[in-house]
Design a protein around this motif. Structure first.
Motif, PDB file in Angstrom:
ATOM      1  N   PRO A  74       0.800  -1.226   0.000  1.00  0.00           N
ATOM      2  CA  PRO A  74       0.000   0.000   0.000  1.00  0.00           C
ATOM      3  C   PRO A  74       0.830   1.271   0.000  1.00  0.00           C
ATOM      4  O   PRO A  74       0.371   2.319  -0.455  1.00  0.00           O
ATOM      5  CB  PRO A  74      -0.826  -0.122   1.293  1.00  0.00           C
ATOM      6  CG  PRO A  74      -0.898  -1.588   1.568  1.00  0.00           C
ATOM      7  CD  PRO A  74       0.432  -2.129   1.106  1.00  0.00           C
ATOM      8  N   HIS A  75       2.070   1.196   0.517  1.00  0.00           N
ATOM      9  CA  HIS A  75       2.918   2.389   0.556  1.00  0.00           C
ATOM     10  C   HIS A  75       3.359   2.832  -0.843  1.00  0.00           C
ATOM     11  O   HIS A  75       3.827   3.956  -1.023  1.00  0.00           O
ATOM     12  CB  HIS A  75       4.150   2.138   1.430  1.00  0.00           C
ATOM     13  CG  HIS A  75       3.823   1.914   2.874  1.00  0.00           C
ATOM     14  ND1 HIS A  75       3.719   0.654   3.423  1.00  0.00           N
ATOM     15  CD2 HIS A  75       3.542   2.788   3.874  1.00  0.00           C
ATOM     16  CE1 HIS A  75       3.405   0.759   4.708  1.00  0.00           C
ATOM     17  NE2 HIS A  75       3.295   2.038   5.008  1.00  0.00           N
ATOM     18  N   ARG A  78       0.614   5.610  -4.005  1.00  0.00           N
ATOM     19  CA  ARG A  78       0.669   6.970  -4.520  1.00  0.00           C
ATOM     20  C   ARG A  78       1.585   7.046  -5.740  1.00  0.00           C
ATOM     21  O   ARG A  78       1.256   7.677  -6.743  1.00  0.00           O
ATOM     22  CB  ARG A  78       1.121   7.937  -3.435  1.00  0.00           C
ATOM     23  CG  ARG A  78       0.094   8.157  -2.350  1.00  0.00           C
ATOM     24  CD  ARG A  78       0.610   9.063  -1.248  1.00  0.00           C
ATOM     25  NE  ARG A  78      -0.389   9.190  -0.197  1.00  0.00           N
ATOM     26  CZ  ARG A  78      -1.334  10.126  -0.161  1.00  0.00           C
ATOM     27  NH1 ARG A  78      -1.423  11.009  -1.133  1.00  0.00           N
ATOM     28  NH2 ARG A  78      -2.199  10.186   0.835  1.00  0.00           N
ATOM     29  N   SER A 336      -4.004   4.460   3.260  1.00  0.00           N
ATOM     30  CA  SER A 336      -3.007   5.292   2.606  1.00  0.00           C
ATOM     31  C   SER A 336      -3.542   6.675   2.275  1.00  0.00           C
ATOM     32  O   SER A 336      -2.814   7.667   2.316  1.00  0.00           O
ATOM     33  CB  SER A 336      -2.509   4.593   1.330  1.00  0.00           C
ATOM     34  OG  SER A 336      -1.561   5.376   0.647  1.00  0.00           O
TER      35      SER A 336
END
Length: 401
Positions: A74-75, A78, A336
């Protein structure tokens, strides 16, 4: 009871026409299928056969999805989103039973180049890259008309209806709506979390309603034939939009605030106003949204509590489903982007257990098989099931498009 892969799907994967690591950056992404255990509704053989028959016969349309495949970390979401080149879950869609889905390409969290992720060039880039990927295969195709949606069912394919969750990117340029329509966009929200030139979003403390420019934009969308969505709009903006539009509007993905009191759910007044003007609400299933007192642990059961509530409130002709799911860790995505979402903003204190995924409506591959299975199990008629999984949406599109 998962669907078998559709025989018309030939195995295409996103960007098969390009060379990985050379033409584009490769991220580790989640599997389209079997990321979590399957959901057992306990259907007998006769009920399972009925589910298969309904999926075969009905227009099965999701009013709101994000069928891209998320990164396993999930990091990295972006960074992955900012490339604009996201993997579409073709293999998962081939097992979904859907004949059409509304794909909201830019959902307010897709880029990191502006405060709310809505710069004009980002929107064009995101749309163009997805359209190119879709154009390189022929199982999923871009739908621009009601006839396209019907043709997908007739030909055993899937129609993708392109949409945006908010009109923020048009800024104060009304003709940008025409540009988006020309590119293929056929559905658009008014505002996301933050207020924009058109109206107020759900995160704002002061509800300013639809602006003068917003009224002009609604009129232009009516003239073009762009279906309007108020899912992330504030209450006053929602009501203003319903009354400003000359044609019915959608609440593509939400639930009932009367059942679960958070801003992300719609109050009875808005749901009834939408229905009174001929519109439809699509029941949401993204993590920790459509909860209920009877089922505070989010699952298919709590989603269907919102479905039943809305049917009781406005009638079977004004309810559908917009599950709003991804392929991959949707809870991780919400964590996130938590600062940009309105799920937890409540009118009163609302506590609930967190879930790692929403059992039964976890991704676009399983949503409608399980939704239809639940309706069959609870003795809903074939006619009513056909309405809520597709024909209610088609009725509105015939008027709007």
């Amino acid at each position: 009871m998962p669907q078998e892969p559709h025989p018309n799907y030939t195995g295409y994967q996103s960007f098969d026409y390009l060379e990985p690591h050379v033409d584009y950056r490769v991220f580790d992404v989640a599997p389209d299928l079997d990321r979590v255990p399957g959901y057992d509704l306990g259907l007998d053989e006769e009920q399972q056969a009925r589910v298969r028959s309904i999926i075969s016969d009905a227009h099965v349309i999701s009013l709101h999805e994000h069928p891209k495949v998320l990164t396993t970390d999930p990091h990295q979401l972006r960074e992955y989103n900012s490339t604009g080149r996201n993997v579409l879950g073709f293999a998962g869609l081939a097992r979904s039973g859907m004949s059409a889905y509304f794909d909201n390409f830019m959902n307010g969290t897709n880029t990191v180049t502006s405060a709310n992720g809505w710069k004009w060039n980002d929107v064009l880039y995101d749309l163009g890259l997805r359209f190119a990927d879709i154009a390189k295969q022929d199982f999923v195709f871009l739908a621009r008309t009601v006839e396209d949606v019907k043709r997908a069912k007739q030909e055993g394919k899937i129609a993708c209806v392109a949409g945006l969750e908010a009109a923020t990117a048009i800024e104060n340029e009304l003709d940008r709506l025409d540009v988006l329509y020309g590119l293929g966009v056929r559905q658009m929200g008014i505002a996301y979390s933050m207020a924009n030139q058109l109206g107020t979003g759900l995160a704002e403390e002061v509800d300013g309603g639809l602006t003068a420019f917003g009224h002009r934009a609604v009129e232009r969308m009516n003239k073009l034939g762009i279906a309007i969505d108020i899912s992330h709009s504030s209450d006053r903006t929602s009501l203003d939009t319903v009354h400003a539009s000359a044609v019915p509007i959608f609440i593509t993905h939400a639930g009932a605030r009367g059942l679960w009191p958070t801003n992300r759910m719609k109050p009875d007044e808005v749901i009834k106003a939408c229905a009174d003007r001929g519109g439809v609400i699509g029941i949401e299933a993204a993590p920790h949204t459509t909860l209920s007192p009877d089922h505070p642990e989010h699952s298919l059961e709590s989603v269907m509590d919102h479905f039943q509530y809305c049917v009781d409130l406005v009638g079977i002709d004004h309810v559908a489903f917009g599950p709003d799911t991804n392929f991959g860790d949707h809870v991780g995505l919400h964590d996130s982007f938590s600062s940009q979402l309105t799920i937890g903003r409540a009118h009163g204190h609302v506590s609930h257990p967190r879930v790692p995924y929403v059992a039964g409506v976890e991704n676009p591959a399983e949503n409608f098989t399980n939704i239809i299975g639940w309706l069959v199990k609870h003795d809903w008629s074939d006619d009513d099931i056909h309405k809520v999984v597709g024909t209610n949406i088609l009725r509105v599109l015939k008027e709007v498009w």
